[in-house]
Design a protein around this motif. Sequence first.
Motif, short mmCIF file in Angstrom:
data_model
loop_
_atom_site.label_atom_id
_atom_site.label_comp_id
_atom_site.label_asym_id
_atom_site.label_seq_id
_atom_site.Cartn_x
_atom_site.Cartn_y
_atom_site.Cartn_z
N LYS A 79 30.43 33.99 30.76
CA LYS A 79 30.66 35.40 30.45
C LYS A 79 29.49 35.97 29.66
O LYS A 79 29.08 37.11 29.87
CB LYS A 79 31.95 35.55 29.66
CG LYS A 79 32.41 36.99 29.48
CD LYS A 79 33.75 37.08 28.80
CE LYS A 79 34.22 38.53 28.70
NZ LYS A 79 33.25 39.38 28.00
N GLY A 80 28.93 35.17 28.74
CA GLY A 80 27.77 35.61 27.99
C GLY A 80 26.58 35.86 28.88
O GLY A 80 25.85 36.85 28.72
N SER A 103 42.86 31.27 29.95
CA SER A 103 44.19 31.23 29.32
C SER A 103 44.97 30.00 29.75
O SER A 103 45.66 29.37 28.94
CB SER A 103 44.97 32.51 29.64
OG SER A 103 45.37 32.54 31.00
N TYR A 104 44.86 29.61 31.01
CA TYR A 104 45.57 28.43 31.49
C TYR A 104 44.93 27.13 30.97
O TYR A 104 45.63 26.16 30.68
CB TYR A 104 45.61 28.42 33.02
CG TYR A 104 46.43 29.54 33.62
CD1 TYR A 104 47.54 30.06 32.94
CD2 TYR A 104 46.12 30.11 34.85
CE1 TYR A 104 48.29 31.09 33.47
CE2 TYR A 104 46.88 31.15 35.40
CZ TYR A 104 47.96 31.63 34.69
OH TYR A 104 48.71 32.65 35.23
N LEU A 105 43.61 27.14 30.84
CA LEU A 105 42.93 25.97 30.27
C LEU A 105 43.33 25.78 28.81
O LEU A 105 43.49 24.64 28.35
CB LEU A 105 41.41 26.14 30.39
CG LEU A 105 40.82 26.01 31.80
CD1 LEU A 105 39.36 26.43 31.81
CD2 LEU A 105 40.96 24.57 32.32
N LEU A 109 34.13 28.36 37.79
CA LEU A 109 35.53 28.71 38.02
C LEU A 109 36.24 27.62 38.83
O LEU A 109 37.39 27.29 38.56
CB LEU A 109 35.63 30.05 38.75
CG LEU A 109 35.47 31.31 37.88
CD1 LEU A 109 35.35 32.55 38.75
CD2 LEU A 109 36.63 31.45 36.91
N ASN A 110 35.54 27.08 39.83
CA ASN A 110 36.13 25.99 40.64
C ASN A 110 36.52 24.81 39.76
O ASN A 110 37.59 24.21 39.95
CB ASN A 110 35.13 25.51 41.70
CG ASN A 110 35.04 26.47 42.88
OD1 ASN A 110 35.94 27.26 43.10
ND2 ASN A 110 33.95 26.38 43.62
N ILE A 118 37.91 34.89 35.15
CA ILE A 118 37.50 34.10 33.99
C ILE A 118 38.59 34.12 32.92
O ILE A 118 38.97 33.08 32.38
CB ILE A 118 36.16 34.63 33.42
CG1 ILE A 118 35.00 34.30 34.37
CG2 ILE A 118 35.89 34.02 32.04
CD1 ILE A 118 33.67 34.88 33.93
N SER A 119 39.09 35.31 32.61
CA SER A 119 40.10 35.46 31.56
C SER A 119 41.37 34.67 31.88
O SER A 119 41.91 33.96 31.02
CB SER A 119 40.42 36.94 31.37
OG SER A 119 41.47 37.11 30.45
N THR A 120 41.87 34.80 33.11
CA THR A 120 43.10 34.11 33.50
C THR A 120 42.91 32.60 33.48
O THR A 120 43.76 31.86 32.97
CB THR A 120 43.54 34.55 34.91
OG1 THR A 120 43.69 35.97 34.94
CG2 THR A 120 44.85 33.91 35.30
#
Length: 353
Positions: free
Chosen positions: A245-246, A119-121, A269-270, A114-116
Amino acid sequence: MEGKNYLKLVWLLGYIAFAAVSCWATAESLYMLLPSWPKVMCWVVTVGFFIVASIGTKMIVDSFNPNIYLEHRGMRLVGGIIIVLMFWLICSMPTNTHTFFYRNVISETVARDISTTQSYLRQIENNTYNKAQAELKVSELRNKVELKLGELEAEIKNEANPGDGPKSQEIRRELASLLNVPKIESLTYKSTTKQQREILCDAYRSKIYALLDNRISNIRNEILSPSPQIVKEAKTAGKNLVELKGFIDDGTVNLYNAKDITTQVCDKLNNGYNIIKLNSIFVNFNSVDDEKKYTDNDPVTRVKSLNSVFDVWCDYIKGEYNGQGFIYWILISILVDVAAFVFFDLAFRKTEE
């Protein structure tokens, strides 16, 4: 006799206890791999396979027992080995290891994925990569221009051959190339006195700085930016991941539930992965591995890879899980099954009549 029966009951209960752990782990792994299956079907297949594997181990043990009469010992030994290879080594052990390992790393894997992806989004949303690249070009251009200006001034002030001659003209052509202009015209000057040369250098510096400012402005204006629609999609996908995430933090989404992982985590995520893949020109990836994973023809999230027993074992063989305790879970899986098989043999041991 009653003592023997009591012991057999103990062995049988031991077998059931360890077999239950093994079958639970296998059923969980199968259900993660095949979430469209009814869970009860996964259990039926698992229990059936484990009983057959247990019978296979008993056939092997019996074939080595000289205290009982047994026909075709060699065939029983070979048959038992084949059964164990097919039903335990190919099915039970790998799936058990998968479930144990999955439960140990899933929380960290989901958080990292999720974090990675977020960051790219954000890079796409803010176009930070192309802006940074543009500023890098600007910085490099400034340095090169300053270097050439220094060479030009040194040539003009050269006491051995002062003035704006052929060598200065060559340096101006190089400056023109850097500044993307056809040429930099020579400036007129009255004499080659030190004062006049200082005035000439200052004039060239002012002229070249003006051209430099114009070139920098053009570089910044030429930045390739994502369309408003792409920015909107990246922003929405990022918000969905924050929301996800929440849900994970408050327990609404259960990371040990195959359906939650498939319909909640993997779906969101997809979506993020696909947006990044289609707009990778706006992204500066943290590693070659990330770039390959996000720009693959059919991107597969780290979480989805972790759902599949086949992918997990393939990734382990490639070395992707080094240092994460995978071997430990292999050993635990083997020990649980071996304990069950030992209890099975003790509970159903043949004795000479």
